[in-house]
Design a protein around this motif. Structure first.
Motif, PDB file in Angstrom:
ATOM      1  N   VAL A 281       0.869  -1.171   0.000  1.00 43.25           N
ATOM      2  CA  VAL A 281       0.000   0.000   0.000  1.00 43.25           C
ATOM      3  C   VAL A 281       0.903   1.217   0.000  1.00 43.25           C
ATOM      4  N   MET A 282       0.783   2.053  -1.018  1.00 42.94           N
ATOM      5  CA  MET A 282       1.677   3.184  -1.190  1.00 42.94           C
ATOM      6  C   MET A 282       0.880   4.480  -1.064  1.00 42.94           C
ATOM      7  N   THR A 283       1.369   5.388  -0.216  1.00 44.18           N
ATOM      8  CA  THR A 283       0.683   6.655   0.002  1.00 44.18           C
ATOM      9  C   THR A 283       1.692   7.791   0.012  1.00 44.18           C
ATOM     10  N   ALA A 284       1.167   9.003  -0.053  1.00 43.67           N
ATOM     11  CA  ALA A 284       1.991  10.188   0.149  1.00 43.67           C
ATOM     12  C   ALA A 284       2.318  10.302   1.637  1.00 43.67           C
ATOM     13  N   PRO A 285       3.283  11.141   2.019  1.00 43.90           N
ATOM     14  CA  PRO A 285       3.626  11.288   3.439  1.00 43.90           C
ATOM     15  C   PRO A 285       2.442  11.645   4.330  1.00 43.90           C
ATOM     16  N   ASP A 286       1.423  12.315   3.790  1.00 38.68           N
ATOM     17  CA  ASP A 286       0.258  12.656   4.599  1.00 38.68           C
ATOM     18  C   ASP A 286      -0.795  11.551   4.629  1.00 38.68           C
ATOM     19  N   GLY A 287      -0.480  10.389   4.014  1.00 41.30           N
ATOM     20  CA  GLY A 287      -1.400   9.264   4.023  1.00 41.30           C
ATOM     21  C   GLY A 287      -2.346   9.214   2.845  1.00 41.30           C
ATOM     22  N   ALA A 288      -2.317  10.207   1.975  1.00 37.61           N
ATOM     23  CA  ALA A 288      -3.217  10.220   0.824  1.00 37.61           C
ATOM     24  C   ALA A 288      -2.786   9.163  -0.192  1.00 37.61           C
ATOM     25  N   PRO A 289      -3.751   8.470  -0.843  1.00 39.76           N
ATOM     26  CA  PRO A 289      -3.403   7.480  -1.866  1.00 39.76           C
ATOM     27  C   PRO A 289      -2.648   8.132  -3.014  1.00 39.76           C
ATOM     28  N   VAL A 290      -1.815   7.336  -3.661  1.00 36.30           N
ATOM     29  CA  VAL A 290      -1.068   7.859  -4.805  1.00 36.30           C
ATOM     30  C   VAL A 290      -1.267   6.939  -5.999  1.00 36.30           C
ATOM     31  N   SER A 291      -1.094   7.502  -7.170  1.00 35.85           N
ATOM     32  CA  SER A 291      -1.058   6.729  -8.400  1.00 35.85           C
ATOM     33  C   SER A 291       0.201   7.144  -9.142  1.00 35.85           C
ATOM     34  N   PRO A 292       0.724   6.293 -10.020  1.00 38.67           N
ATOM     35  CA  PRO A 292       1.945   6.660 -10.751  1.00 38.67           C
ATOM     36  C   PRO A 292       1.844   8.007 -11.445  1.00 38.67           C
ATOM     37  N   ALA A 293       0.658   8.351 -11.925  1.00 40.04           N
ATOM     38  CA  ALA A 293       0.515   9.606 -12.657  1.00 40.04           C
ATOM     39  C   ALA A 293       0.651  10.837 -11.763  1.00 40.04           C
ATOM     40  N   SER A 294       0.541  10.637 -10.449  1.00 41.99           N
ATOM     41  CA  SER A 294       0.526  11.790  -9.547  1.00 41.99           C
ATOM     42  C   SER A 294       1.871  12.088  -8.896  1.00 41.99           C
ATOM     43  N   VAL A 295       2.903  11.285  -9.186  1.00 42.23           N
ATOM     44  CA  VAL A 295       4.195  11.495  -8.523  1.00 42.23           C
ATOM     45  C   VAL A 295       5.299  11.621  -9.552  1.00 42.23           C
ATOM     46  N   SER A 296       6.402  12.207  -9.095  1.00 45.45           N
ATOM     47  CA  SER A 296       7.565  12.420  -9.959  1.00 45.45           C
ATOM     48  C   SER A 296       8.800  11.818  -9.314  1.00 45.45           C
ATOM     49  N   VAL A 297       9.822  11.606 -10.121  1.00 44.26           N
ATOM     50  CA  VAL A 297      11.097  11.132  -9.590  1.00 44.26           C
ATOM     51  C   VAL A 297      11.597  12.112  -8.539  1.00 44.26           C
ATOM     52  N   GLY A 298      12.019  11.583  -7.407  1.00 46.05           N
ATOM     53  CA  GLY A 298      12.484  12.407  -6.302  1.00 46.05           C
ATOM     54  C   GLY A 298      11.455  12.616  -5.210  1.00 46.05           C
ATOM     55  N   ASP A 299      10.180  12.311  -5.502  1.00 42.43           N
ATOM     56  CA  ASP A 299       9.145  12.447  -4.472  1.00 42.43           C
ATOM     57  C   ASP A 299       9.342  11.400  -3.380  1.00 42.43           C
ATOM     58  N   GLU A 300       8.987  11.783  -2.175  1.00 48.60           N
ATOM     59  CA  GLU A 300       9.051  10.857  -1.045  1.00 48.60           C
ATOM     60  C   GLU A 300       7.684  10.201  -0.848  1.00 48.60           C
ATOM     61  N   LEU A 301       7.691   8.909  -0.612  1.00 44.92           N
ATOM     62  CA  LEU A 301       6.458   8.168  -0.402  1.00 44.92           C
ATOM     63  C   LEU A 301       6.522   7.375   0.899  1.00 44.92           C
ATOM     64  N   ARG A 302       5.348   7.067   1.394  1.00 51.21           N
ATOM     65  CA  ARG A 302       5.198   6.226   2.584  1.00 51.21           C
ATOM     66  C   ARG A 302       4.610   4.897   2.110  1.00 51.21           C
ATOM     67  N   VAL A 303       5.333   3.810   2.348  1.00 53.92           N
ATOM     68  CA  VAL A 303       4.919   2.502   1.862  1.00 53.92           C
ATOM     69  C   VAL A 303       4.592   1.602   3.049  1.00 53.92           C
ATOM     70  N   LEU A 304       3.417   0.980   2.999  1.00 59.12           N
ATOM     71  CA  LEU A 304       3.064  -0.035   3.975  1.00 59.12           C
ATOM     72  C   LEU A 304       3.462  -1.383   3.388  1.00 59.12           C
ATOM     73  N   PRO A 305       4.470  -2.051   3.962  1.00 55.24           N
ATOM     74  CA  PRO A 305       4.932  -3.314   3.366  1.00 55.24           C
ATOM     75  C   PRO A 305       3.835  -4.357   3.362  1.00 55.24           C
TER      76      PRO A 305
END
Length: 339
Positions: A281-305
């Protein structure tokens, strides 16, 4: 950057309280299997919240848990290696020890080691509940109980069994799976008692099947490993909200082709899936869901293994956060009895 494994204290304590409350409400003891977090600090919080003790796979790792106040240890694997039996007897000089068994040779060996060291070891008969990995056939448990009764140095502490979720269908049916497993173990214990041997404990293993097991009269203990931290697999299953997961991997996007993200945690997370559900489960640092189209190289993500156990084993330094601020570093333990 190097991916960081973090533990959120508020989520950790909320999980410990929630699952402990379920067991307490059912009048059933809760034992904390440490395979998920491998952390004495987390085990200490679990015991302080009411867990009766811990379950481990080695005597070497158990010693670290004694240092934080744990006094009751179950060796939750029916080892048949003769050299291990002495280690378990030595451990029993320091705390109450119960060892899972599924073969008469192990019973004899544990009894001899216990007598040689002037201790008594409890043994729990490991019953094969359907995985066909370890454990005695349910119909053979009575014969093994009789062997324990004839063996000096050991006493029969009960029966135990674990059933894993092997596929998506089993995951959906997890509550009923837990009930079936529990009913089987209760019936085995009743037959052992009817034959004249005490069988005080019926211990049922597994976090996802725990709610079903708690429904069954005669269960005296549930043994669970993932409940303190949880993981993305449990979130995807609907067992918990993603915000309840206490462990996260903070990672940086290194590639994005518009469909699949690559991150600096890919190697850490590779294969770290539940057997019944792949992916994280991959989210932005604030917990919001993410999709590949919404992020760029260098962005930090929060991943639930997807599966907590292999991630902690691979990256055992846990960065502890309280209200988002770092407050400690806990070193998770991977200590086999023989390196």
């Amino acid at each position: 950057m190097t991916p960081t494994v973090t533990v959120d204290l508020a989520r950790l304590d909320a999980n410990i309280s929630r699952y402990g409350g379920r067991a307490a409400e059912a009048g059933v003891a809760l034992r904390a299997h440490v395979k998920g977090h491998r952390s004495p600090e987390i085990a200490a919080r679990q015991v302080a919240a009411g867990a009766v003790g811990v379950a481990v796979h080695s005597a070497a790792e158990a010693m670290a848990y004694l240092e934080v106040g744990v006094t009751d240890v179950a060796v939750a694997w029916p080892w048949r290696d003769p050299w291990r039996w002495t280690r378990f007897a030595q451990l029993a000089r320091h705390c109450a020890v119960t060892v899972h068994v599924d073969h008469p040779e192990a019973v004899a060996g544990l009894g001899a080691a216990a007598e040689a060291h002037g201790v008594e070891l409890g043994v729990r008969i490991e019953v094969d509940t359907g995985l066909h990995r370890v454990g005695v056939d349910p119909d053979a448990a009575g014969e093994l109980a009789a062997t324990v009764a004839r063996t000096h140095g050991v006493r029969l502490a009960g029966v135990t069994g674990y059933v894993g979720l092997t596929d998506a269908a089993a995951a959906r049916d997890r509550a009923e799976l837990g009930r079936r497993q529990a009913r089987l173990l209760v019936s085995v214990a009743e037959r052992i008692r009817a034959a004249g041997s005490p069988c005080p404990t019926v211990s049922v293993g597994g976090t996802p099947t725990l709610p079903g097991a708690l429904d069954v009269a005669g269960v005296t203990e549930v043994c669970a490993g993932a409940y303190a931290l949880l993981d993305g697999g449990f979130a995807r299953l609907g067992e918990c909200d993603p915000e309840a997961v206490a462990i996260t991997v903070t990672t940086t996007v290194t590639g994005n082709d518009g469909r699949v993200l690559r991150t600096d945690a890919d190697a850490l997370l590779a294969g770290a899936d539940q057997t019944w559900m792949s992916g994280v489960v991959m989210t932005a640092p604030d917990g919001a869901p993410v999709s590949p189209a919404s992020v760029s190289v260098g962005d930090e993500l929060r991943v639930l293994p997807g599966h907590v156990c292999p991630v902690v084993a691979r990256r055992p330094l846990l960065h502890v956060l309280d209200s988002g601020e770092p407050v400690a570093r806990w070193q998770a333990l991977v200590r086999p009895d023989r390196a």
